[in-house]
Design an enzyme around this catalytic site. Structure first.
Site, PDB file in Angstrom:
ATOM      1  N   ASP A 183      -8.711  -7.982  -3.433  1.00  0.00           N
ATOM      2  CA  ASP A 183      -8.517  -6.289  -3.058  1.00  0.00           C
ATOM      3  C   ASP A 183      -9.277  -5.270  -3.741  1.00  0.00           C
ATOM      4  OD1 ASP A 183      -7.619  -4.111  -1.811  1.00  0.00           O
ATOM      5  OD2 ASP A 183      -5.499  -4.231  -2.112  1.00  0.00           O
ATOM      6  N   ASP A 238       0.706  -1.154   0.011  1.00  0.00           N
ATOM      7  CA  ASP A 238       0.006   0.335   0.196  1.00  0.00           C
ATOM      8  C   ASP A 238       0.771   1.251  -0.051  1.00  0.00           C
ATOM      9  OD1 ASP A 238      -1.815   2.285   1.232  1.00  0.00           O
ATOM     10  OD2 ASP A 238      -3.304   0.662   1.074  1.00  0.00           O
ATOM     11  N   GLY A 288      -8.074 -10.775   0.748  1.00  0.00           N
ATOM     12  CA  GLY A 288      -8.110  -9.130   0.396  1.00  0.00           C
ATOM     13  C   GLY A 288      -7.048  -8.335   0.595  1.00  0.00           C
ATOM     14  N   HIS A 289      -7.181  -7.101   1.088  1.00  0.00           N
ATOM     15  CA  HIS A 289      -5.921  -5.835   1.005  1.00  0.00           C
ATOM     16  C   HIS A 289      -5.036  -6.452   2.076  1.00  0.00           C
ATOM     17  CE1 HIS A 289      -4.582  -1.980   0.599  1.00  0.00           C
ATOM     18  NE2 HIS A 289      -4.762  -1.704   1.724  1.00  0.00           N
ATOM     19  N   PHE A 290      -5.158  -6.728   3.341  1.00  0.00           N
ATOM     20  CA  PHE A 290      -4.509  -6.879   4.194  1.00  0.00           C
ATOM     21  C   PHE A 290      -4.148  -8.580   3.970  1.00  0.00           C
ATOM     22  CE2 PHE A 290      -5.705  -2.830   5.889  1.00  0.00           C
ATOM     23  CZ  PHE A 290      -4.429  -2.476   6.085  1.00  0.00           C
TER      24      PHE A 290
END
Length: 328
Positions: free
Chosen positions: A277, A143, A303-305
């Site tokens: 994500d 990120d 997902g994102h994390f």
């Protein structure tokens, strides 16, 4: 005893002995019990160091004489996101994970005294590595960690031993639907457009970032977003987050420069990407192959994390990748 009597008795004894032998041969073998106390692990140390006049909190583990991996966190979290990965990697590597100013347990200077920009964050991390006397290292970029780390890598390409990219963008293809309201803020810098973004760091917005796209929400600890809220609720922090949202626009014009760095220096690169994500979708993972020859890509069903659900898998990919590239 008569011979006729002895023979049946001997036969019975022989049959019994054979039966015992067969039982012993087929009996389930006792499982070897591993003494967990004897498995070598490295402690994680929690420290603070002053960089450019700002107190920077960081986590450190592993032997300093081994290759260093620097873990750079994303929004809206801190080095806490690496708590388990640090343990997994520190048995074989020296690991450093700092918190940016205004995040985690690092100091939050007033906005009048500190520029909350990606350029300035990269200078903080650059100073951190200098004070820690780290000359060569691998970068784990997630990120916000991607534009911060890519600035450093492009500036000091010979210091980089490898890149590990987890949902971190360097291509236009990676900025999709999530970025529409943020791009609106870039193009029309108003209070109203900024207000529309504050939901991302509300309790519900934080929970969504950790749970969207995961396979099993029950595996995701609420401690994640509750800890993030501790720094997000500090006075003026909401303005800091909006400043970082607005400054993200400065990263996009640097994409060609970073891509040129990839082509010119060809750092060994591992991509471990949560493919579900919504913030940085898988479309941002594929273009790295255009510019990098030694690139290994794994799209993970999360997902994102991604570390929250696929941490063990990611750690194994990292260890195997670094070993394959003689970083050991």
């Amino acid at each position: 005893m008569k011979t006729k009597t002895i023979k049946p008795v001997l036969g019975i004894l022989l049959l019994a002995i054979l039966s015992l032998g067969i039982f012993a041969f087929n009996a389930p073998k006792e499982k070897k019990v591993i003494n967990i106390a004897k498995v070598k692990t490295e402690p994680t140390y929690h420290k603070t160091i002053k960089i450019n006049g700002v107190d920077i909190f960081y986590r450190e583990a592993g032997n300093v004489n081994k290759p260093t991996i620097v873990l750079l966190h994303g929004y809206p979290t801190s080095s806490h996101m690496f708590r388990n990965l640090i343990t997994d990697l520190s048995v074989r590597y020296h690991v450093l994970a700092p918190d940016y100013p205004g995040y985690g347990r690092s100091e939050q200077p007033a906005m009048r005294d500190f520029e909350y920009t990606f350029d300035n964050m990269s200078k903080i991390i650059e100073g951190f590595l200098e004070v820690k006397n780290v000359k060569k290292y691998s970068l784990y970029l997630m990120d916000y960690g991607a534009p911060i780390g890519f600035r450093i890598a492009a500036k000091y390409p010979k210091r980089i031993e490898s890149l590990i990219i987890q949902n971190g963008n360097a291509y236009d293809e990676g900025l999709r639907d999530f970025w529409i309201p943020i791009k609106k803020y870039w193009n029309d810098y108003t209070i109203a457009n900024g207000k529309a973004l504050e939901g991302f760091h509300s309790p519900d917005g934080l929970k969504w970032q950790y749970t969207h796209g995961v396979q099993d929400v029950s595996k995701i600890s609420p401690d994640n977003w509750n800890l993030d809220l501790q720094h997000l609720k500090r006075a003026e922090n909401d303005k800091i987050q909006l400043a970082m949202f607005y400054d993200y626009r400065t990263n996009v014009p640097l994409y060609p420069k970073w891509q040129k760095y990839f082509r010119d220096y060809q750092p060994a690169t591992l991509i471990v990407w949560g493919k579900n994500d919504y913030i940085f979708p898988a479309e941002g993972a594929h273009p790295y192959k255009r510019d990098l020859k030694n690139v290994e890509t794994h799209l993970l069903d999360t997902g994102h994390f991604a570390l929250e659900e696929k941490g063990d898998e990611i750690a194994n990919y990292i260890i195997k990748f670094l070993k394959k590239n003689n970083i050991k």
